[in-house]
Design a protein around this motif. Structure first.
Motif, short mmCIF file in Angstrom:
data_model
loop_
_atom_site.label_atom_id
_atom_site.label_comp_id
_atom_site.label_asym_id
_atom_site.label_seq_id
_atom_site.Cartn_x
_atom_site.Cartn_y
_atom_site.Cartn_z
N GLY A 146 -26.78 -14.57 14.54
CA GLY A 146 -27.73 -15.27 15.36
C GLY A 146 -29.16 -15.27 14.86
N SER A 147 -29.46 -14.60 13.81
CA SER A 147 -30.84 -14.52 13.35
C SER A 147 -31.22 -15.71 12.48
N VAL A 148 -32.52 -15.97 12.44
CA VAL A 148 -33.02 -17.00 11.54
C VAL A 148 -32.75 -16.53 10.12
N THR A 201 -24.27 -5.81 15.93
CA THR A 201 -24.57 -6.29 14.58
C THR A 201 -24.20 -7.76 14.43
N THR A 202 -23.23 -8.26 15.20
CA THR A 202 -22.89 -9.68 15.11
C THR A 202 -24.05 -10.54 15.56
N PHE A 203 -24.87 -10.04 16.50
CA PHE A 203 -26.07 -10.78 16.92
C PHE A 203 -27.02 -10.93 15.74
N VAL A 223 -21.22 -0.76 10.99
CA VAL A 223 -21.68 -0.33 12.31
C VAL A 223 -21.47 -1.48 13.29
N SER A 224 -21.23 -1.15 14.54
CA SER A 224 -21.03 -2.19 15.53
C SER A 224 -22.30 -2.49 16.32
N GLN A 251 -31.29 -21.86 10.81
CA GLN A 251 -30.24 -21.04 11.39
C GLN A 251 -28.91 -21.48 10.81
N GLY A 252 -28.08 -20.54 10.42
CA GLY A 252 -26.78 -20.84 9.84
C GLY A 252 -26.24 -19.62 9.14
N ASP A 253 -25.24 -19.82 8.28
CA ASP A 253 -24.61 -18.72 7.56
C ASP A 253 -25.06 -18.69 6.11
#
Length: 123
Positions: free
Chosen positions: A24-26, A18-20, A6-7, A119-121
């Motif tokens: 961008g999420s903790v 969804t990229t946010f 989903v976008s 925060q990170g990947d």
């Protein structure tokens, strides 16, 4: 296993890409009470180690993809003094933060509460 692509995500009022959410999420956080000692609440933190005076180590449930993540931390002690925490060590499976009282920034001291966010990947 199925994949859902989903976008945008919406709660009926607010819509975000969804990229946010994924970028961008903790990715981990916890509130740790050193007086108990116990994690009061957390997300993606399996345990919290009291490494030494003023040094806490939150251990991740799911590892980060590399050691280039950002740590934000704060220590407080019943309003008596405020702490700031500085990065000590980052590893894909854990991070260490060092608490320094604002009144004596060159010393380390155990706060009653450690609050940490990452925060990170994720891996």
């Amino acid at each position: 296993m199925s994949t859902l692509n989903v976008s945008n995500i919406s709660d009926g009022t607010t819509t975000v890409a969804t990229t946010f959410v994924t970028n961008g999420s903790v990715k981990a956080w916890c509130s740790y009470n050193q007086d108990t000692p116990a994690i009061e609440d957390s997300f993606n933190i399996s345990s919290f180690t009291d490494a030494s005076t003023g040094i806490g180590q939150p251990n991740f449930t799911s590892n980060m993809s590399n050691a280039l993540f950002v740590v934000t931390a704060l220590g407080v002690d019943a309003g008596v003094y405020y702490m700031f925490a500085s990065l000590d060590t980052r590893n894909v499976g854990f991070t260490k933060v060092t608490a320094h009282p604002s009144s004596a920034p060159t010393t380390t001291q155990d706060p009653s509460d450690f609050c940490v966010s990452v925060q990170g990947d994720l891996a």
